[in-house]
Design a protein around this motif. Sequence first.
Motif, PDB file in Angstrom:
ATOM      1  N   PHE A 147     124.405  88.471  56.793  1.00 58.28           N
ATOM      2  CA  PHE A 147     123.294  89.097  56.053  1.00 58.28           C
ATOM      3  C   PHE A 147     123.697  89.379  54.604  1.00 58.28           C
ATOM      4  CE2 PHE A 147     121.793  90.704  60.364  1.00 58.28           C
ATOM      5  CZ  PHE A 147     120.725  89.825  60.421  1.00 58.28           C
ATOM      6  N   LEU A 148     124.975  89.730  54.404  1.00 59.82           N
ATOM      7  CA  LEU A 148     125.472  90.022  53.059  1.00 59.82           C
ATOM      8  C   LEU A 148     125.835  88.746  52.296  1.00 59.82           C
ATOM      9  CD1 LEU A 148     127.800  93.034  53.933  1.00 59.82           C
ATOM     10  CD2 LEU A 148     125.726  93.149  52.543  1.00 59.82           C
ATOM     11  N   GLU A 149     125.692  87.597  52.955  1.00 64.45           N
ATOM     12  CA  GLU A 149     126.066  86.298  52.392  1.00 64.45           C
ATOM     13  C   GLU A 149     127.543  86.262  52.012  1.00 64.45           C
ATOM     14  OE1 GLU A 149     123.323  85.198  49.316  1.00 64.45           O
ATOM     15  OE2 GLU A 149     121.620  85.115  50.694  1.00 64.45           O
ATOM     16  N   ASP A 150     128.345  87.026  52.783  1.00 63.56           N
ATOM     17  CA  ASP A 150     129.800  87.004  52.634  1.00 63.56           C
ATOM     18  C   ASP A 150     130.327  86.079  53.734  1.00 63.56           C
ATOM     19  OD1 ASP A 150     132.510  87.404  52.564  1.00 63.56           O
ATOM     20  OD2 ASP A 150     132.412  89.596  52.425  1.00 63.56           O
ATOM     21  N   TYR A 151     130.302  84.770  53.439  1.00 67.31           N
ATOM     22  CA  TYR A 151     130.565  83.781  54.480  1.00 67.31           C
ATOM     23  C   TYR A 151     132.037  83.715  54.868  1.00 67.31           C
ATOM     24  CZ  TYR A 151     125.774  82.531  53.577  1.00 67.31           C
ATOM     25  OH  TYR A 151     124.411  82.594  53.439  1.00 67.31           O
ATOM     26  N   TYR A 154     128.775  76.855  60.615  1.00 70.22           N
ATOM     27  CA  TYR A 154     127.720  77.154  59.636  1.00 70.22           C
ATOM     28  C   TYR A 154     128.336  77.727  58.366  1.00 70.22           C
ATOM     29  CZ  TYR A 154     123.836  79.606  57.407  1.00 70.22           C
ATOM     30  OH  TYR A 154     122.921  80.063  56.496  1.00 70.22           O
ATOM     31  N   CYS A 155     129.314  78.634  58.518  1.00 77.67           N
ATOM     32  CA  CYS A 155     129.963  79.242  57.350  1.00 77.67           C
ATOM     33  C   CYS A 155     130.745  78.187  56.570  1.00 77.67           C
ATOM     34  CB  CYS A 155     130.888  80.373  57.778  1.00 77.67           C
ATOM     35  SG  CYS A 155     130.026  81.815  58.460  1.00 77.67           S
ATOM     36  N   PHE A 156     131.503  77.350  57.278  1.00 76.29           N
ATOM     37  CA  PHE A 156     132.233  76.270  56.599  1.00 76.29           C
ATOM     38  C   PHE A 156     131.270  75.390  55.799  1.00 76.29           C
ATOM     39  CE2 PHE A 156     135.897  76.634  59.718  1.00 76.29           C
ATOM     40  CZ  PHE A 156     136.890  76.797  58.756  1.00 76.29           C
ATOM     41  N   GLU A 157     130.150  75.033  56.418  1.00 76.88           N
ATOM     42  CA  GLU A 157     129.190  74.145  55.760  1.00 76.88           C
ATOM     43  C   GLU A 157     128.575  74.807  54.542  1.00 76.88           C
ATOM     44  OE1 GLU A 157     126.453  72.893  58.774  1.00 76.88           O
ATOM     45  OE2 GLU A 157     127.816  71.370  59.582  1.00 76.88           O
ATOM     46  N   TYR A 158     128.224  76.105  54.669  1.00 75.22           N
ATOM     47  CA  TYR A 158     127.627  76.807  53.529  1.00 75.22           C
ATOM     48  C   TYR A 158     128.614  76.858  52.366  1.00 75.22           C
ATOM     49  CZ  TYR A 158     124.762  80.011  50.879  1.00 75.22           C
ATOM     50  OH  TYR A 158     123.989  80.567  49.889  1.00 75.22           O
ATOM     51  N   LEU A 159     129.899  77.042  52.693  1.00 75.52           N
ATOM     52  CA  LEU A 159     130.933  77.125  51.662  1.00 75.52           C
ATOM     53  C   LEU A 159     131.386  75.737  51.200  1.00 75.52           C
ATOM     54  CD1 LEU A 159     132.975  79.972  53.374  1.00 75.52           C
ATOM     55  CD2 LEU A 159     131.739  80.189  51.210  1.00 75.52           C
ATOM     56  N   GLU A 160     130.765  74.688  51.783  1.00 74.46           N
ATOM     57  CA  GLU A 160     131.094  73.296  51.463  1.00 74.46           C
ATOM     58  C   GLU A 160     132.579  73.010  51.684  1.00 74.46           C
ATOM     59  OE1 GLU A 160     129.599  72.463  47.553  1.00 74.46           O
ATOM     60  OE2 GLU A 160     127.504  72.581  48.181  1.00 74.46           O
ATOM     61  N   GLN A 161     133.105  73.560  52.783  1.00 73.82           N
ATOM     62  CA  GLN A 161     134.513  73.364  53.144  1.00 73.82           C
ATOM     63  C   GLN A 161     134.601  72.390  54.322  1.00 73.82           C
ATOM     64  OE1 GLN A 161     135.668  77.423  53.979  1.00 73.82           O
ATOM     65  NE2 GLN A 161     135.954  77.942  51.827  1.00 73.82           N
ATOM     66  N   THR A 162     134.126  71.175  54.071  1.00 71.69           N
ATOM     67  CA  THR A 162     134.007  70.201  55.164  1.00 71.69           C
ATOM     68  C   THR A 162     135.364  69.836  55.758  1.00 71.69           C
ATOM     69  OG1 THR A 162     132.059  69.316  54.049  1.00 71.69           O
ATOM     70  CG2 THR A 162     133.008  67.981  55.801  1.00 71.69           C
ATOM     71  N   GLU A 163     136.330  69.540  54.903  1.00 65.95           N
ATOM     72  CA  GLU A 163     137.653  69.143  55.419  1.00 65.95           C
ATOM     73  C   GLU A 163     138.330  70.308  56.140  1.00 65.95           C
ATOM     74  OE1 GLU A 163     139.720  67.401  52.154  1.00 65.95           O
ATOM     75  OE2 GLU A 163     138.480  65.594  52.153  1.00 65.95           O
ATOM     76  N   ALA A 164     138.127  71.532  55.624  1.00 71.02           N
ATOM     77  CA  ALA A 164     138.692  72.709  56.292  1.00 71.02           C
ATOM     78  C   ALA A 164     138.048  72.893  57.669  1.00 71.02           C
ATOM     79  CB  ALA A 164     138.486  73.957  55.436  1.00 71.02           C
ATOM     80  N   ALA A 165     136.763  72.587  57.770  1.00 72.11           N
ATOM     81  CA  ALA A 165     136.069  72.684  59.061  1.00 72.11           C
ATOM     82  C   ALA A 165     136.668  71.689  60.049  1.00 72.11           C
ATOM     83  CB  ALA A 165     134.572  72.417  58.878  1.00 72.11           C
ATOM     84  N   GLN A 222     130.780  66.783  60.836  1.00 70.97           N
ATOM     85  CA  GLN A 222     131.516  66.965  59.579  1.00 70.97           C
ATOM     86  C   GLN A 222     131.902  65.614  58.982  1.00 70.97           C
ATOM     87  OE1 GLN A 222     131.536  70.112  58.355  1.00 70.97           O
ATOM     88  NE2 GLN A 222     130.406  70.419  60.270  1.00 70.97           N
ATOM     89  N   TYR A 223     132.321  64.676  59.827  1.00 73.88           N
ATOM     90  CA  TYR A 223     132.646  63.337  59.312  1.00 73.88           C
ATOM     91  C   TYR A 223     131.401  62.642  58.755  1.00 73.88           C
ATOM     92  CZ  TYR A 223     137.490  63.299  60.944  1.00 73.88           C
ATOM     93  OH  TYR A 223     138.831  63.560  61.106  1.00 73.88           O
ATOM     94  N   MET A 224     130.237  62.939  59.344  1.00 72.85           N
ATOM     95  CA  MET A 224     128.981  62.391  58.809  1.00 72.85           C
ATOM     96  C   MET A 224     128.741  62.887  57.387  1.00 72.85           C
ATOM     97  SD  MET A 224     127.215  60.237  60.656  1.00 72.85           S
ATOM     98  CE  MET A 224     125.434  60.428  60.386  1.00 72.85           C
ATOM     99  N   ILE A 225     129.021  64.170  57.146  1.00 67.17           N
ATOM    100  CA  ILE A 225     128.860  64.733  55.801  1.00 67.17           C
ATOM    101  C   ILE A 225     129.742  63.971  54.808  1.00 67.17           C
ATOM    102  CG2 ILE A 225     129.268  66.780  54.369  1.00 67.17           C
ATOM    103  CD1 ILE A 225     128.510  68.469  56.864  1.00 67.17           C
ATOM    104  N   LEU A 226     130.971  63.635  55.257  1.00 70.25           N
ATOM    105  CA  LEU A 226     131.915  62.913  54.404  1.00 70.25           C
ATOM    106  C   LEU A 226     131.633  61.406  54.359  1.00 70.25           C
ATOM    107  CD1 LEU A 226     135.247  64.671  55.463  1.00 70.25           C
ATOM    108  CD2 LEU A 226     133.937  65.062  53.368  1.00 70.25           C
ATOM    109  N   LYS A 227     130.624  60.964  55.123  1.00 69.77           N
ATOM    110  CA  LYS A 227     130.248  59.557  55.228  1.00 69.77           C
ATOM    111  C   LYS A 227     131.386  58.699  55.795  1.00 69.77           C
ATOM    112  CE  LYS A 227     126.745  59.835  51.608  1.00 69.77           C
ATOM    113  NZ  LYS A 227     126.228  59.298  50.340  1.00 69.77           N
TER     114      LYS A 227
END
Length: 467
Positions: free
Chosen positions: A145-149, A175-186, A210-215
Amino acid sequence: MQLPPPNEHNNVSLTRFESMLKTNNVLFFDSDEFEDIIHHYLENGKIALAKKATKLGLEQHPSSTNLKLFQVEMFIFEDELDIADDLLNELFQIEQSNEEIFIQKANILSRRDKHKEAIVLLEKALEITLDEADVYSLIGMEYLFLEDYENAKLHFMKCLEDDETDYSALYNIIYCFEYLEQTEAAIDYLNIFLNSNPYSEVAWHQVGKQYMILKEYKKALASYDFAIISDDRFIGAYLEKGKVLEKLKRFPDAIESYSVTLGLDDPTSFALLRIGKCYEKLGNDDMALQYFTKCVEEDGLLDKGWIAITDFYYKKKDYKKALYFIDKAINIDSENVQYWKRYAKINKRLQWFEEAEVGFRKTLELGNYELDTWLTRCDILIKLGEYEAAINNLNQAAEFYPQCAEIEFRLAGLCYYTAETIEGAFHLKNGLDLEAEFLLIIEEIFPQILKYDGVQQIINNHKRASL
């Protein structure tokens, strides 16, 4: 409140309770039975019966803290936050080591958008609870809710450490990883999780996404295959695998993957649509049309299905059939802007300009303010001889696209047509100053005005000034 799953004893209690409600005979239940009954009704969304059971329970067990906490839950559900808060304060005076009191007070603060204060209370609940995972999850939600992902992610991770089958926590982590655009960390996190849970179909499915995001489609495909090995009835993995195979242009394999889902459960409109698209790519028009038709029969509200079948006929230049299907779609959902755009375009192709104008007007009314929509509607209004309506249309367009040469030249021509020569000259000069090459609009749509002395003079003056 967390309660054990219903057993045979609970079912007997429930039957006795419902029998009591029908006969108005008052029967006695111990407080545990009332808790089970209330929990059952809440789980099944039967709030009125849950309230009734809570009321009767408190009449028979007025000192039961758990029943009072259920009452608090009812008040919160009905947004009676002050009453709920007062009741919690009373309970706190009696029982200061009950984590549920802190949890419900935090719930009230959360509903009042006081998420930081809610976290403080939940951290106090964490100190005394035996069920840490649930409280970590609640804290994670407050951080969302605080957007502190980052903090949300860490708390959901603690949930998963406590219970590796808590897939709700896993989804929230990703969801948090994706919002923070931390695909490889996910991916790294999921691989660590899979080291100890190698047959977690959900984790493999998430790695694939996640691999789909990275194509990285081949790695995504391997991930979905592992998800299917882990659970060969996992529909989501087959659907995602189909998407990857489409990306790799392996359309027969994609059809096979989507088709598996049709046998595992009731057909989904998404799978039917994608199979149709694959057949279309393969040039098998009969099968494509068959699946597009099945798609709209399965789910008449799926706009992508109607659009697919309409576009299919439009590409074949069978505009009347395309119009037939888009008419059916509009009858189902008359507020869909994509439908009206196609309705307008098809009617324009058929040279049914009045209907096309209606389509473009509806498209604009529904908030599609693309420049091409304004300009095409204007040109149709000109064909229909509706010059004033065309001018009004362009004046509205100019609010969204100021300093647009395509608008200015059309306004110039229309003003000259309607004998507003001063306005016409103004817009003609504007158009020439903005992009003189768009003078061809005058040549194509308003060739007559090029014979006007005043028009030629403005054009010649601009040419001399440009030298």
